[in-house]
Design an enzyme around this catalytic site. Structure first.
Site, PDB file in Angstrom:
ATOM      1  N   GLU A  16      22.353  53.860 -72.570  1.00  0.00           N
ATOM      2  CA  GLU A  16      23.439  54.946 -72.964  1.00  0.00           C
ATOM      3  C   GLU A  16      22.873  55.306 -74.509  1.00  0.00           C
ATOM      4  OE1 GLU A  16      27.809  54.484 -72.445  1.00  0.00           O
ATOM      5  OE2 GLU A  16      28.119  54.716 -74.630  1.00  0.00           O
ATOM      6  N   ALA A 123      42.527  59.435 -67.118  1.00  0.00           N
ATOM      7  CA  ALA A 123      41.067  59.787 -66.515  1.00  0.00           C
ATOM      8  C   ALA A 123      41.258  60.385 -65.069  1.00  0.00           C
ATOM      9  CB  ALA A 123      40.181  58.620 -66.367  1.00  0.00           C
TER      10      ALA A 123
HETATM   11  P1  FAD Z   1      42.154  55.898 -68.535  1.00  0.00           P
HETATM   12  O1  FAD Z   1      41.602  55.470 -67.305  1.00  0.00           O
HETATM   13  O2  FAD Z   1      43.279  57.166 -68.560  1.00  0.00           O
HETATM   14  O3  FAD Z   1      43.104  54.534 -69.054  1.00  0.00           O
HETATM   15  C1  FAD Z   1      43.615  54.730 -70.508  1.00  0.00           C
HETATM   16  C2  FAD Z   1      44.862  53.883 -70.371  1.00  0.00           C
HETATM   17  O4  FAD Z   1      45.842  54.318 -69.533  1.00  0.00           O
HETATM   18  C3  FAD Z   1      44.869  52.445 -69.908  1.00  0.00           C
HETATM   19  O5  FAD Z   1      45.620  51.582 -70.538  1.00  0.00           O
HETATM   20  C4  FAD Z   1      45.305  52.415 -68.347  1.00  0.00           C
HETATM   21  O6  FAD Z   1      45.603  51.065 -67.905  1.00  0.00           O
HETATM   22  C5  FAD Z   1      46.275  53.438 -68.342  1.00  0.00           C
HETATM   23  N1  FAD Z   1      46.430  54.358 -67.216  1.00  0.00           N
HETATM   24  C6  FAD Z   1      45.328  55.112 -66.478  1.00  0.00           C
HETATM   25  N2  FAD Z   1      45.889  55.710 -65.571  1.00  0.00           N
HETATM   26  C7  FAD Z   1      47.196  55.288 -65.365  1.00  0.00           C
HETATM   27  C8  FAD Z   1      48.380  55.804 -64.564  1.00  0.00           C
HETATM   28  N3  FAD Z   1      47.874  56.528 -63.597  1.00  0.00           N
HETATM   29  N4  FAD Z   1      49.506  55.509 -65.060  1.00  0.00           N
HETATM   30  C9  FAD Z   1      49.854  54.758 -66.050  1.00  0.00           C
HETATM   31  N5  FAD Z   1      48.966  54.121 -66.980  1.00  0.00           N
HETATM   32  C10 FAD Z   1      47.474  54.733 -66.616  1.00  0.00           C
HETATM   33  N6  FAD Z   1      34.968  57.832 -75.422  1.00  0.00           N
HETATM   34  C11 FAD Z   1      34.683  58.716 -75.781  1.00  0.00           C
HETATM   35  O7  FAD Z   1      35.348  59.579 -76.575  1.00  0.00           O
HETATM   36  N7  FAD Z   1      33.505  59.263 -75.528  1.00  0.00           N
HETATM   37  C12 FAD Z   1      32.569  58.694 -74.627  1.00  0.00           C
HETATM   38  O8  FAD Z   1      31.349  59.076 -74.422  1.00  0.00           O
HETATM   39  C13 FAD Z   1      33.099  57.336 -74.277  1.00  0.00           C
HETATM   40  N8  FAD Z   1      32.234  56.696 -73.256  1.00  0.00           N
HETATM   41  C14 FAD Z   1      32.757  55.403 -72.861  1.00  0.00           C
HETATM   42  C15 FAD Z   1      31.841  54.863 -71.823  1.00  0.00           C
HETATM   43  C16 FAD Z   1      32.198  53.818 -71.326  1.00  0.00           C
HETATM   44  C17 FAD Z   1      31.348  52.867 -70.300  1.00  0.00           C
HETATM   45  C18 FAD Z   1      33.553  53.056 -71.519  1.00  0.00           C
HETATM   46  C19 FAD Z   1      34.166  51.968 -71.089  1.00  0.00           C
HETATM   47  C20 FAD Z   1      34.188  53.860 -72.685  1.00  0.00           C
HETATM   48  C21 FAD Z   1      33.901  55.108 -73.235  1.00  0.00           C
HETATM   49  N9  FAD Z   1      34.647  55.565 -73.892  1.00  0.00           N
HETATM   50  C22 FAD Z   1      34.287  56.893 -74.556  1.00  0.00           C
HETATM   51  C23 FAD Z   1      35.908  55.287 -74.398  1.00  0.00           C
HETATM   52  C24 FAD Z   1      36.974  55.575 -73.659  1.00  0.00           C
HETATM   53  O9  FAD Z   1      37.471  57.051 -74.017  1.00  0.00           O
HETATM   54  C25 FAD Z   1      38.417  54.875 -74.117  1.00  0.00           C
HETATM   55  O10 FAD Z   1      38.449  53.565 -73.782  1.00  0.00           O
HETATM   56  C26 FAD Z   1      39.776  55.435 -73.667  1.00  0.00           C
HETATM   57  O11 FAD Z   1      40.812  54.909 -74.656  1.00  0.00           O
HETATM   58  C27 FAD Z   1      39.953  55.359 -72.575  1.00  0.00           C
HETATM   59  O12 FAD Z   1      39.564  55.897 -71.442  1.00  0.00           O
HETATM   60  P2  FAD Z   1      39.700  56.062 -69.930  1.00  0.00           P
HETATM   61  O13 FAD Z   1      39.081  57.079 -69.107  1.00  0.00           O
HETATM   62  O14 FAD Z   1      39.142  54.600 -69.564  1.00  0.00           O
HETATM   63  O15 FAD Z   1      41.157  56.257 -69.749  1.00  0.00           O
END
Ligand code: FAD
Length: 286
Positions: A16, A123
């Site tokens: 990354e 997401a």
């Molecule tokens: P989600 O999957 O939406 O989860 C967020 C929260 O909502 C979690 O607590 C989850 O349990 C909860 N949730 C999810 N779906 C539901 C639902 N249907 N109902 C109720 N609750 C729900 N950030 C950046 O800004 N740029 C990047 O390039 C970046 N790269 C990353 C790469 C990796 C490998 C990782 C692990 C993280 C990265 N992040 C990045 C950080 C990420 O954006 C944050 O961790 C963010 O807070 C959560 O993103 P997510 O896509 O996991 O969110």
């Protein structure tokens, strides 16, 4: 090629990188990519800072160069918290034009200075939207210690299952420093019926500032063994670097021995460190 196909024959190794800060030119990343390429990664992913502090322009430019100029499979990160549907559609068409078919689809962290657009609450909403609007391979994030907003690990894994059912083809974990969190998480995921490949995200920590920032951002546990070397060598740059590399290698050897699907190395744009780690584990990857 879609990243999810890579797992059919081998353990996957990816790197990354992040776009350089605005003060240093975008070209500084290309010498790093040139060196990383010699380590034959299966793909290189390019981050994109959510929260309005960054633009996706550089992510796109770099991901496109990784693929089209350096010949390495690339993944563009796409956090949606500050985007609406038209923004995402535009990005998808730009990615398609650049020949990039792999997207790490994220919600992104919510920054109080940049209120979320609320088009994609989670997401999983973004993932469904991308699946409806193109033939992309989707990678999603997962959290061995639980996401910091989650009430508990059970909720977190249920939410992850929604994400996979929405179309995530492959998962990459948040960094962690105690492999036991990963093994417990992998078991919970299997019980929940999550059967896509899970790559372990490993970050070599080579200075104390870096980890202080990461802990604030990611809220991960720091084992005693890890804290010991951080405290002992914080003022000795070379020792700290070597201890951080050794710690990451130790984690990776254990993960590979336990049959992990792949390793995603958070390189911090530092090809020297990536090379040292690669050389220590290359023969174990098959
Ligand atoms: P989600 O999957 O939406 O989860 C967020 C929260 O909502 C979690 O607590 C989850 O349990 C909860 N949730 C999810 N779906 C539901 C639902 N249907 N109902 C109720 N609750 C729900 N950030 C950046 O800004 N740029 C990047 O390039 C970046 N790269 C990353 C790469 C990796 C490998 C990782 C692990 C993280 C990265 N992040 C990045 C950080 C990420 O954006 C944050 O961790 C963010 O807070 C959560 O993103 P997510 O896509 O996991 O969110």
């Amino acid at each position: 090629m879609k990243t999810s196909e890579l797992f059919n024959n081998k353990r996957v190794l990816s790197f990354e990188i992040f776009p350089p800060k605005r003060t240093s030119g975008i070209e500084t990343i290309y010498s790093a990519v040139n060196e990383l390429k010699t380590l034959s990664p299966d793909f290189i992913s390019v981050t994109y800072g959510a929260g309005g502090s960054d633009t996706n322009e550089n992510t796109l430019k770099i991901a496109s160069a990784v693929k089209n100029d350096y010949g390495v499979l690339s993944v563009a990160h796409l956090p949606s918290v500050n985007l609406d549907k038209n923004d995402v559609l535009l990005l998808l068409s730009e990615l398609k034009s650049a020949g990039i078919e792999n997207i790490l689809a994220l919600r992104g962290d919510i920054n109080p200075d940049y209120p979320p657009k609320n088009c994609f609450k989670y997401a999983s909403d973004l993932i469904s939207f991308i699946k409806e609007n193109g033939d992309f391979n989707i990678i999603a994030a997962c959290y061995p210690e639980g996401h910091y907003e989650s009430k508990n690990l059970v909720n977190d894994i249920r939410n992850l299952k929604i994400k996979v059912d929405s179309g995530a083809d492959h998962l990459i974990t948040q960094l962690f420093f105690d492999n036991n969190y990963f093994y417990s998480f992998r078991e919970r995921a299997a019980i929940a019926g999550i059967d896509v490949p899970i790559q372990a995200g490993i970050m070599p920590v080579v200075n104390k500032k870096q980890i202080e920032r990461m802990v604030t951002l990611c809220k991960v546990d720091l084992p005693k063994k890890f804290l010991s070397f951080m405290n002992r060598y914080e003022h000795n740059e070379a020792a700290m670097r070597d201890a951080g590399i050794a710690y990451a290698v130790d984690q990776i050897v254990d993960l590979l021995s336990e049959g992990v699907d792949g390793i995603h190395l958070y390189t911090m744009n530092n090809p020297y460190i990536a090379r040292r780690i690669y050389e220590a584990v290359a023969s174990l990857m098959n």
